[in-house]
Design an enzyme around this catalytic site. Structure first.
Site, PDB file in Angstrom:
ATOM      1  N   GLU A 144       3.389  -5.798  -6.526  1.00 58.00           N
ATOM      2  CA  GLU A 144       4.128  -4.519  -6.551  1.00 58.00           C
ATOM      3  C   GLU A 144       5.240  -4.518  -7.598  1.00 58.00           C
ATOM      4  O   GLU A 144       5.658  -3.466  -8.045  1.00 58.00           O
ATOM      5  CB  GLU A 144       4.694  -4.203  -5.148  1.00 58.00           C
ATOM      6  CG  GLU A 144       5.900  -5.005  -4.686  1.00 58.00           C
ATOM      7  CD  GLU A 144       5.594  -6.461  -4.332  1.00 58.00           C
ATOM      8  OE1 GLU A 144       4.427  -6.865  -4.397  1.00 58.00           O
ATOM      9  OE2 GLU A 144       6.555  -7.197  -4.012  1.00 58.00           O
ATOM     10  N   HIS A 148       4.050 -11.241  -6.202  1.00 62.35           N
ATOM     11  CA  HIS A 148       4.445  -9.839  -5.982  1.00 62.35           C
ATOM     12  C   HIS A 148       3.659  -8.922  -6.909  1.00 62.35           C
ATOM     13  O   HIS A 148       4.149  -8.623  -8.013  1.00 62.35           O
ATOM     14  CB  HIS A 148       5.927  -9.659  -6.304  1.00 62.35           C
ATOM     15  CG  HIS A 148       6.868 -10.330  -5.370  1.00 62.35           C
ATOM     16  ND1 HIS A 148       7.411  -9.708  -4.274  1.00 62.35           N
ATOM     17  CD2 HIS A 148       7.378 -11.579  -5.370  1.00 62.35           C
ATOM     18  CE1 HIS A 148       8.223 -10.544  -3.638  1.00 62.35           C
ATOM     19  NE2 HIS A 148       8.216 -11.696  -4.291  1.00 62.35           N
ATOM     20  N   CYS A 203       4.551 -12.863  -0.381  1.00 56.54           N
ATOM     21  CA  CYS A 203       5.656 -13.824  -0.529  1.00 56.54           C
ATOM     22  C   CYS A 203       6.318 -14.110   0.820  1.00 56.54           C
ATOM     23  O   CYS A 203       5.728 -14.801   1.647  1.00 56.54           O
ATOM     24  CB  CYS A 203       6.621 -13.356  -1.612  1.00 56.54           C
ATOM     25  SG  CYS A 203       7.537 -14.743  -2.300  1.00 56.54           S
TER      26      CYS A 203
HETATM   27  N1  GLN Z   1      11.952 -17.731  -0.692  1.00 55.95           N
HETATM   28  C1  GLN Z   1      11.799 -16.592   0.193  1.00 55.95           C
HETATM   29  C2  GLN Z   1      11.620 -17.043   1.645  1.00 55.95           C
HETATM   30  O1  GLN Z   1      11.580 -18.188   1.894  1.00 55.95           O
HETATM   31  C3  GLN Z   1      10.627 -15.745  -0.247  1.00 55.95           C
HETATM   32  C4  GLN Z   1      10.903 -15.129  -1.588  1.00 55.95           C
HETATM   33  C5  GLN Z   1      10.207 -13.828  -1.830  1.00 55.95           C
HETATM   34  O2  GLN Z   1       9.730 -13.169  -0.907  1.00 55.95           O
HETATM   35  N2  GLN Z   1      10.182 -13.435  -3.068  1.00 55.95           N
HETATM   36  O3  GLN Z   1      11.544 -16.238   2.513  1.00 55.95           O
END
Ligand code: GLN
Length: 192
Positions: A172, A170, A81
């Site tokens: 995890e 994610h 992410c």
């Molecule tokens: N929206 C977040 C970002 O731009 C990422 C979100 C996440 O890691 N769950 O960094």
């Protein structure tokens, strides 16, 4: 994999869940908060969180140059992410990143209605369907420079280029071990 010590960047975000998952897989794992910590690990997971904040902290702790140097020298990295955003070559809103993986990402791109959701993701290479938790996830809008390992709703959600893996969801948070097992055993094991 025996002998591989996986670091988890522990400056911000859900690093604790990654450390727990690695431990439950029986892997050796360490929190990484400094250049010295980074020197002591073989590979790194960059967790989810807030990519802009994480990059600021990487700079505050003077880790950026050494991190990029190790990545260029072949250290395996799994970015989930926000971690995937940090690896990307380009972020479409102009946000800076480490710029080490040739993908383009768009932040928060699943829209307001779908900021957080779960999805079943087919991973043909691993011959399985895994549960993905998406939280304000980025969309990989160009993965031409990487191998797409899994897609969801027509967009890549898990990609690899050599030592680098970007995952927009994610594993995890769902207690899903297979992405981490693949990373440690196949990517860090030198396969591919
Ligand atoms: N929206 C977040 C970002 O731009 C990422 C979100 C996440 O890691 N769950 O960094």
């Amino acid at each position: 994999m025996v002998g591989v010590k996986t670091g988890v960047l522990a400056l911000q975000g859900d690093f604790a869940e990654h450390l727990e998952l690695l431990a439950s897989c029986g892997y050796s794992a360490e929190a990484v908060r400094s250049v010295e910590d980074l020197q002591a690990v073989d590979s790194l997971i960059i967790p989810g969180g807030e990519s802009t904040t994480m990059l600021k902290l990487i700079d505050r702790y003077d880790m950026r140059d050494f991190l990029v140097k190790r990545i260029s020298a072949g250290m395996p990295v799994l970015g989930t992410c926000a971690g995937a955003i940090l690896l990307a070559d380009r972020v479409s809103d102009g946000e800076t990143s480490l710029g080490v993986l040739s993908i383009v990402v768009e932040r928060n791109a699943y829209g307001r209605q779908a900021q957080s959701f779960e999805a079943d993701i087919d991973v043909p290479d691993l011959d399985c369907t895994i549960k993905g938790v998406f939280i304000r996830a980025p969309v990989i809008v160009d993965a031409a420079g990487a191998t797409v390992v899994a897609t969801w709703a027509g967009s890549p959600v898990l990609v690899r280029s050599g030592n680098l893996v970007a995952c927009t969801f994610h594993p995890e948070l769902a207690g899903e071990e297979r992405v981490h097992r693949w990373f440690v055993e196949q990517v860090c094991g030198g396969e591919g």
